[in-house]
Write a protein that holds these residues in place. Structure first.
Motif, PDB file in Angstrom:
ATOM      1  N   ALA A 167       0.669  -1.100  -0.057  1.00 46.95           N
ATOM      2  CA  ALA A 167      -0.075   0.018   0.220  1.00 46.95           C
ATOM      3  C   ALA A 167       0.812   1.518  -0.079  1.00 46.95           C
ATOM      4  O   ALA A 167       0.807   2.426  -0.804  1.00 46.95           O
ATOM      5  CB  ALA A 167      -0.936   0.006   1.235  1.00 46.95           C
ATOM      6  N   TYR A 170       2.478   1.819  -3.507  1.00 49.20           N
ATOM      7  CA  TYR A 170       1.296   2.569  -4.262  1.00 49.20           C
ATOM      8  C   TYR A 170       0.999   4.073  -3.995  1.00 49.20           C
ATOM      9  O   TYR A 170       0.911   4.896  -4.921  1.00 49.20           O
ATOM     10  CB  TYR A 170      -0.074   1.579  -4.160  1.00 49.20           C
ATOM     11  CG  TYR A 170      -1.229   2.032  -5.330  1.00 49.20           C
ATOM     12  CD1 TYR A 170      -1.129   1.822  -6.555  1.00 49.20           C
ATOM     13  CD2 TYR A 170      -2.035   2.918  -4.497  1.00 49.20           C
ATOM     14  CE1 TYR A 170      -2.024   2.416  -7.380  1.00 49.20           C
ATOM     15  CE2 TYR A 170      -2.973   3.425  -5.519  1.00 49.20           C
ATOM     16  CZ  TYR A 170      -3.276   3.080  -6.781  1.00 49.20           C
ATOM     17  OH  TYR A 170      -3.999   3.743  -7.645  1.00 49.20           O
ATOM     18  N   MET A 171       0.935   4.390  -2.782  1.00 46.59           N
ATOM     19  CA  MET A 171       0.793   5.637  -2.320  1.00 46.59           C
ATOM     20  C   MET A 171       1.954   6.557  -2.802  1.00 46.59           C
ATOM     21  O   MET A 171       1.555   7.698  -3.610  1.00 46.59           O
ATOM     22  CB  MET A 171       0.938   5.816  -0.670  1.00 46.59           C
ATOM     23  CG  MET A 171      -0.401   5.103  -0.066  1.00 46.59           C
ATOM     24  SD  MET A 171      -0.422   5.172   1.818  1.00 46.59           S
ATOM     25  CE  MET A 171      -1.649   4.258   2.196  1.00 46.59           C
ATOM     26  N   LEU A 184      -6.561   0.954  -2.651  1.00 46.61           N
ATOM     27  CA  LEU A 184      -5.450   0.415  -2.034  1.00 46.61           C
ATOM     28  C   LEU A 184      -5.715  -1.136  -1.559  1.00 46.61           C
ATOM     29  O   LEU A 184      -4.895  -1.696  -1.593  1.00 46.61           O
ATOM     30  CB  LEU A 184      -5.230   1.008  -0.499  1.00 46.61           C
ATOM     31  CG  LEU A 184      -4.711   2.513  -0.518  1.00 46.61           C
ATOM     32  CD1 LEU A 184      -4.727   3.072   0.892  1.00 46.61           C
ATOM     33  CD2 LEU A 184      -3.582   2.769  -1.200  1.00 46.61           C
ATOM     34  N   CYS A 188      -3.599  -4.505  -3.067  1.00 45.86           N
ATOM     35  CA  CYS A 188      -3.222  -5.487  -2.038  1.00 45.86           C
ATOM     36  C   CYS A 188      -4.086  -6.720  -2.092  1.00 45.86           C
ATOM     37  O   CYS A 188      -3.634  -7.794  -1.552  1.00 45.86           O
ATOM     38  CB  CYS A 188      -3.012  -4.978  -0.477  1.00 45.86           C
ATOM     39  SG  CYS A 188      -2.181  -3.560  -0.109  1.00 45.86           S
ATOM     40  N   PRO A 207      -4.983   3.573   7.018  1.00 49.93           N
ATOM     41  CA  PRO A 207      -4.207   3.792   5.678  1.00 49.93           C
ATOM     42  C   PRO A 207      -4.424   5.101   5.049  1.00 49.93           C
ATOM     43  O   PRO A 207      -3.311   5.753   4.713  1.00 49.93           O
ATOM     44  CB  PRO A 207      -4.745   3.000   4.686  1.00 49.93           C
ATOM     45  CG  PRO A 207      -5.524   1.518   5.500  1.00 49.93           C
ATOM     46  CD  PRO A 207      -5.867   2.467   6.837  1.00 49.93           C
TER      47      PRO A 207
END
Length: 273
Positions: A167, A170-171, A184, A188, A207
């Motif tokens: 995650a 990706y962020m 997210l 995942c 998150p």
């Protein structure tokens, strides 16, 4: 329940009454913005955002025409109903993480409520009340189970760390884009509950809280490079606002403009003739 239609506007501000909880599900168009201290994004047919009593919102449409449904519910009534479905100690904010995945039922009920509320030849007891009860029952059930949602459960710690790392990657790679919890979860390949538990276990935060902190950290780096505040905010997916400045100061002890003003300047050496 109210249908809002926004056309040819740059920004839209509003405040939720102190006595109600509300959430929004868009039907058409996209926008981004801030609700209290939370960055939000809007995609049709998905939960846009939740507003607690007294919270304010600033929305910036990214389309000429935006249409969304606002569902408002009395706080005392909702909490009373929720206590009948589980723990009496519930948080309305948990719905921001619990509603995703249930939008279609809520949206279907809300659309029918809007349609039938305009009709003059129907019986409210036969049509409107059951639809309203369906929405209330769903929200109350979600709230009643919310005390368990963010509690760590026995699981493989390695898996938790793996989900968090995926995650975070990706962020970091998509900070300038709109990122929602469901995005997210797809990256995942886990449910929202699993991802929430992983972040709570590994980082003791949700998150979306981590995403906001990551954006503020990246913002500081750009400001130290001399980038103008507005452009720096845009580069990390934030809207330049007083709320963002306040969050930034809380995290770093100074306002964004102050970080930029005292950045280290590199002086290029001048060759001698």
């Amino acid at each position: 329940m109210t249908r809002l239609e926004l056309q040819a506007i740059d920004k839209f501000y509003f405040r939720n009454p102190e006595s109600s909880f509300c959430f929004f599900i868009p039907e058409f168009g996209q926008f981004r913005g801030m609700v209290a201290e939370r960055s939000i994004c809007m995609t049709p047919q998905r939960l846009a955002f939740v507003m607690l009593p007294g919270e304010s919102a600033k929305l910036v449409p990214s389309a000429e025409y935006v249409r969304l449904l606002q569902v408002s519910i009395g706080v005392e009534f909702l909490l009373k109903e929720a206590s009948m479905h589980g723990s009496p100690f519930v948080s309305l904010m948990s719905l921001n993480e619990l509603i995703p995945g249930h939008e279609q039922l809520i949206l279907a009920c809300a659309l029918h409520l809007f349609k039938f509320s305009l009709a003059v030849d129907i019986s409210p007891e036969r049509v409107l009340q059951p639809l309203e009860a369906s929405i209330i029952s769903l929200l109350a059930a979600l709230l009643g189970s919310s005390s368990e949602v963010l509690q760590p459960v026995e699981s493989d710690t390695t898996s938790h760390s793996s989900y968090v790392q995926m995650a975070l990657t990706y962020m970091e790679d998509n900070l300038a884009k709109e990122i929602c919890l469901s995005d997210l979860c797809k990256v995942c390949c886990v449910s929202s509950r699993t991802l929430q538990v992983a972040f709570k276990t590994v980082m003791n935060r949700t998150p979306l809280q981590v995403l906001h902190e990551l954006r503020l950290t990246q913002l500081r780096g750009l400001l130290l490079q001399g980038l103008e505040v507005g452009r720096a905010c845009e580069s990390v997916g934030l809207l330049h606002s007083g709320r963002i400045s306040a969050n930034y100061k809380r995290m770093f002890g100074e306002l964004p403009r102050h970080t930029r003003s005292h950045r280290v300047l590199t002086i290029e050496p001048v060759g001698l003739v």
